[in-house]
Enzyme design. Structure first.
Site, mmCIF file in Angstrom:
data_model
loop_
_atom_site.group_PDB
_atom_site.id
_atom_site.type_symbol
_atom_site.label_atom_id
_atom_site.label_comp_id
_atom_site.label_asym_id
_atom_site.label_seq_id
_atom_site.Cartn_x
_atom_site.Cartn_y
_atom_site.Cartn_z
ATOM 1 N N ASN A 127 0.863 -1.180 0.000
ATOM 2 C CA ASN A 127 0.000 0.000 0.000
ATOM 3 C C ASN A 127 0.899 1.230 0.000
ATOM 4 O OD1 ASN A 127 -1.850 2.001 0.446
ATOM 5 N ND2 ASN A 127 -2.441 1.345 2.516
ATOM 6 N N LYS A 129 0.079 4.206 -0.453
ATOM 7 C CA LYS A 129 -0.634 5.402 0.057
ATOM 8 C C LYS A 129 -0.397 6.586 -0.893
ATOM 9 C CE LYS A 129 -0.424 3.396 4.626
ATOM 10 N NZ LYS A 129 -0.374 3.551 6.064
ATOM 11 N N HIS A 154 -9.730 1.228 4.380
ATOM 12 C CA HIS A 154 -8.486 1.442 5.138
ATOM 13 C C HIS A 154 -8.758 2.433 6.278
ATOM 14 C CE1 HIS A 154 -4.433 2.657 6.195
ATOM 15 N NE2 HIS A 154 -4.040 1.523 5.647
ATOM 16 N N GLU A 171 -7.169 4.844 7.406
ATOM 17 C CA GLU A 171 -6.926 6.268 7.119
ATOM 18 C C GLU A 171 -8.130 6.897 6.422
ATOM 19 O OE1 GLU A 171 -3.176 5.623 5.200
ATOM 20 O OE2 GLU A 171 -2.282 5.188 7.155
ATOM 21 N N GLU A 198 -5.748 -4.915 10.411
ATOM 22 C CA GLU A 198 -4.774 -3.858 10.664
ATOM 23 C C GLU A 198 -5.144 -3.111 11.938
ATOM 24 O OE1 GLU A 198 -2.483 -2.698 6.867
ATOM 25 O OE2 GLU A 198 -4.156 -1.350 7.100
ATOM 26 N N GLY A 239 1.933 6.717 15.243
ATOM 27 C CA GLY A 239 2.600 7.507 16.282
ATOM 28 C C GLY A 239 2.602 6.857 17.653
ATOM 29 N N SER A 248 3.145 -2.083 10.540
ATOM 30 C CA SER A 248 4.596 -2.048 10.793
ATOM 31 C C SER A 248 5.325 -3.322 10.371
ATOM 32 C CB SER A 248 4.872 -1.761 12.279
ATOM 33 O OG SER A 248 4.295 -0.545 12.666
HETATM 34 P P1 PGA Z 1 2.523 0.275 7.736
HETATM 35 O O1 PGA Z 1 1.105 0.561 7.044
HETATM 36 O O2 PGA Z 1 3.066 -0.989 7.145
HETATM 37 O O3 PGA Z 1 3.344 1.481 7.389
HETATM 38 O O4 PGA Z 1 2.262 0.151 9.203
HETATM 39 C C1 PGA Z 1 0.190 -0.467 6.817
HETATM 40 C C2 PGA Z 1 -1.071 0.133 6.251
HETATM 41 O O5 PGA Z 1 -1.468 1.224 6.658
HETATM 42 O O6 PGA Z 1 -1.701 -0.494 5.378
#
Ligand code: PGA
Length: 251
Positions: A8, A10, A85, A87, A162, A171, A208
């Site tokens: 992803n 983003k 997602h 976000e 997730e 953060g 992560s």
């Molecule tokens: P990350 O993001 O691997 O940077 O934690 C995963 C995601 O948001 O799909």
């Protein structure tokens, strides 16, 4: 079943020159989900990977300024789409109702859906059982009304667990332990089976993930792969991740 690693990217601009040499070893399936404006570049320059989008709208055409339809994605060669997602749930205020419509429209159009679910830190602090309940509710709302065409779903529906607090940009600095991830992945499979009669859907872990910890997750048979954010932006690191998964598959 092959492990699935989905990148992803983003809203980040990739250096496409670094990605041309990406070759996918046997035993792994790789999906790259770039920003919309790079879908064509990825399709043309990375022939070994499957193409994924980061979002989709639920109507196929009409007065919906700024939106992109399932049919439009398919025309671009997109095979997978991330929906829900955290976000988008957070910054775009996407509700379960909207996500439900998107999942339904995307599946109907023949796209494979990577539906993201996961609890935030406040929920998790109340314990794993509370987090499970939260995820169960998300699944029930996001997949509402889908029992009718379950044959289609099992093949085409992928869930990404997730935990919001474990995403690298959250953060919190916290990561999800592989055993907790495994427990939630198993629970998601149980809910898919018991509430929706869906067997064999793949469930990924995301949050992560990098080349050092990926094997701690994918070594479990039930964890069918990973959704990778930050570590998928660096071509060399992502190649390492794929290498580790391929080695695991050959063991
Ligand atoms: P990350 O993001 O691997 O940077 O934690 C995963 C995601 O948001 O799909």
């Amino acid at each position: 079943m092959k492990k699935l690693i989905a990148a992803n990217w983003k809203m980040n601009v990739p250096d496409m020159r670094r990605w041309r040499s990406l070759r996918i070893p046997r035993g792994v399936e790789v999906v790259i989900c770039p920003p919309f404006s790079f879908l064509s570049d990825v399709r043309c320059q990375m022939s070994d990977v499957k193409l994924g989008a980061q979002d989709v709208f639920w109507e196929n055409k009409g007065a919906y300024t700024g939106e992109v339809s399932p049919a439009m994605l398919k025309n671009l060669g997109v095979k997978y789409v991330i929906i829900g997602h955290s976000e988008r749930r957070q910054y775009l205020k996407e509700t379960d109702e909207m996500i439900n419509k998107k999942v339904s429209a995307a599946l109907k159009a023949g796209l494979k859906v990577i539906l993201c679910v996961g609890e935030n830190l406040a929920t998790r602090k109340r314990g794993l059982e509370t987090a499970k309940n939260f995820v169960k509710n998300q699944l029930q709302n996001d997949l509402k009304g889908m029992t009718k065409n379950y044959k289609l779903k099992a093949r085409s529906l992928i869930i990404a667990y997730e935990p919001v607090w474990a995403i690298s940009t959250s953060g919190t600095g916290k990561i999800c332990s592989p055993t907790d991830a495994l427990e939630m992945v198993k629970f998601i499979k149980f809910i898919l089976h018991s509430k929706f009669y869906i067997l064999n859907s793949r469930v990924l872990y995301g949050g992560s993930v990098d080349s050092k910890n990926i094997s701690d997750f994918v070594k479990y048979e039930d964890i069918d792969g990973a959704l990778v954010g930050a570590s998928s932006l660096k071509a060399e690191e992502f190649k390492k991740i794929i290498g580790v998964v391929a080695n695991n598959a050959n063991l």
